[in-house]
Enzyme design. Structure first.
Site, PDB file in Angstrom:
ATOM      1  N   ASP A   1      11.804 -25.230  -2.238  1.00  0.00           N
ATOM      2  CA  ASP A   1      12.601 -26.534  -1.562  1.00  0.00           C
ATOM      3  C   ASP A   1      13.215 -26.749  -3.087  1.00  0.00           C
ATOM      4  O   ASP A   1      12.998 -26.394  -4.300  1.00  0.00           O
ATOM      5  CB  ASP A   1      12.044 -28.375  -1.429  1.00  0.00           C
TER       6      ASP A   1
ATOM      7  N   HIS B   1       4.671 -34.582   4.975  1.00  0.00           N
ATOM      8  CA  HIS B   1       6.378 -33.795   4.687  1.00  0.00           C
ATOM      9  C   HIS B   1       5.437 -32.062   4.372  1.00  0.00           C
ATOM     10  O   HIS B   1       4.283 -32.356   2.965  1.00  0.00           O
ATOM     11  CB  HIS B   1       7.569 -34.039   4.340  1.00  0.00           C
TER      12      HIS B   1
ATOM     13  N   ASP C   1       3.371 -38.926   3.105  1.00  0.00           N
ATOM     14  CA  ASP C   1       4.192 -39.137   4.370  1.00  0.00           C
ATOM     15  C   ASP C   1       3.984 -38.124   5.473  1.00  0.00           C
ATOM     16  O   ASP C   1       4.763 -38.225   6.529  1.00  0.00           O
ATOM     17  CB  ASP C   1       5.578 -39.456   4.768  1.00  0.00           C
TER      18      ASP C   1
ATOM     19  N   GLU D   1      10.953 -33.703   5.896  1.00  0.00           N
ATOM     20  CA  GLU D   1      10.551 -34.895   6.676  1.00  0.00           C
ATOM     21  C   GLU D   1       9.835 -35.767   7.673  1.00  0.00           C
ATOM     22  O   GLU D   1      10.176 -35.039   8.501  1.00  0.00           O
ATOM     23  CB  GLU D   1      11.659 -35.886   5.944  1.00  0.00           C
TER      24      GLU D   1
HETATM   25  C1  F6R Z   1       7.456 -28.877  -3.856  1.00  0.00           C
HETATM   26  C2  F6R Z   1       7.276 -29.646  -1.849  1.00  0.00           C
HETATM   27  C3  F6R Z   1       6.619 -30.953  -1.834  1.00  0.00           C
HETATM   28  C4  F6R Z   1       4.876 -31.723  -2.538  1.00  0.00           C
HETATM   29  C5  F6R Z   1       4.497 -32.683  -2.242  1.00  0.00           C
HETATM   30  C6  F6R Z   1       3.535 -33.144  -3.048  1.00  0.00           C
HETATM   31  O1  F6R Z   1       7.766 -28.635  -3.574  1.00  0.00           O
HETATM   32  O2  F6R Z   1       7.571 -29.281  -1.074  1.00  0.00           O
HETATM   33  O3  F6R Z   1       6.529 -30.672  -0.482  1.00  0.00           O
HETATM   34  O4  F6R Z   1       4.404 -30.561  -2.372  1.00  0.00           O
HETATM   35  O5  F6R Z   1       6.086 -33.840  -2.510  1.00  0.00           O
HETATM   36  O6  F6R Z   1       4.302 -33.109  -4.191  1.00  0.00           O
HETATM   37  P1  F6R Z   1       3.016 -33.278  -6.032  1.00  0.00           P
HETATM   38  O7  F6R Z   1       2.132 -32.589  -5.376  1.00  0.00           O
HETATM   39  O8  F6R Z   1       3.720 -34.171  -6.866  1.00  0.00           O
HETATM   40  O9  F6R Z   1       1.730 -34.812  -4.434  1.00  0.00           O
END
Ligand code: F6R
Length: 244
Positions: free
Chosen positions: A67, A138, A136, A143
């Site tokens: 992403d 994801h 959440d 989302e």
């Molecule tokens: C990032 C991504 C997100 C993160 C998630 C957790 O490329 O796809 O899904 O893996 O938001 O983020 P952290 O590791 O910062 O808690």
């Protein structure tokens, strides 16, 4: 799904990195799916260490990132392009033409999202995908409410994600509101998936992903239907799991 609970973060990162190392030793042309965020940084460091020790090479590897924020240019210090280069790609022998990170500054996203999907297909699909998980639930930026059949698309970030990620920006107003993300169905086509989660604030999402119903309200729950997934958790993130 396999679950590994491990309180020593160094050990957990080593276990997750070993999955990549084993793959790259057996298939130097592997296609890797990469995530950004705080969680995988230690794994990437272990991969850099392994590369420097001469154990693995990225010379023939292809990577696809999950992403990118819409509106951030690749040289913005919070872009995922910048992150991936700082945390891994600049430190190994990967070839730039085999690095795919979604662009946050396209004009025609309908065409671009299909182009990104086509590149994954052309590369033969993703052999190993690493994921984090949002508080959440994801995966990537899929989302709550995102269709489990979704493919690469533009999404509005959930208010909770904007709050969570504001820790990395000067102010919450600077956090982009939209992102381009691989879809849940895109991720599910990876042949092997590992997901890492640490800390108390991931405990509910981890419980819902592993033990809740498969539902678009927690897009990580789709992983229950994948044949080869391992969750690497610390005890804080595993706190709400029921013994089954
Ligand atoms: C990032 C991504 C997100 C993160 C998630 C957790 O490329 O796809 O899904 O893996 O938001 O983020 P952290 O590791 O910062 O808690």
């Amino acid at each position: 799904m396999n679950v590994v609970i491990c309180d020593d973060h160094q050990h957990m990162n080593a276990l997750a990195a070993q999955v990549f190392i084993d793959l790259l030793k057996s298939n130097p042309q592997a296609v890797l799916g990469l995530a950004t965020g705080t969680t995988p940084i230690g794994v990437y460091q272990k991969l850099i260490d392994s590369y420097r020790a001469g154990e693995i090479s990225f010379a023939e590897v292809t990577t696809f990132n999950l992403d990118e924020y819409i509106g951030l240019h690749r040289d913005h210090d919070q872009s995922y392009y910048y992150f991936m280069h700082q945390k891994l790609l600049n430190h190994v022998d990967i070839q730039g033409q085999r690095v795919f990170i979604p662009s946050g500054v396209e004009e025609d996203y309908a065409t671009y999202c299909q182009w990104y999907e086509d590149r994954i297909t052309e590369a033969g699909g993703i052999d190993l995908q690493i994921l984090g998980i949002g508080s959440d639930g994801h995966i990537a930026f899929n989302e709550p409410g995102t269709a489990l059949g979704s493919r690469t698309h533009i999404t509005e970030l959930d208010p909770q994600t904007i709050r969570d990620n504001s820790r990395l920006f000067k102010s919450i107003d600077d956090v982009p509101r939209r992102a381009i993300t691989m879809g849940v169905a895109t991720i599910m086509e990876a042949r092997q998936i590992i997901l890492l989660a640490t800390g108390e604030n991931k405990a509910e999402a981890v419980r819902d992903a592993l033990q809740g119903p498969v539902s678009s309200e927690c897009t990580a729950s789709a992983l229950q239907q994948h044949p080869d997934v391992t969750f690497y958790l610390d005890t804080a993130a595993a706190r709400l799991l029921q013994n089954e």
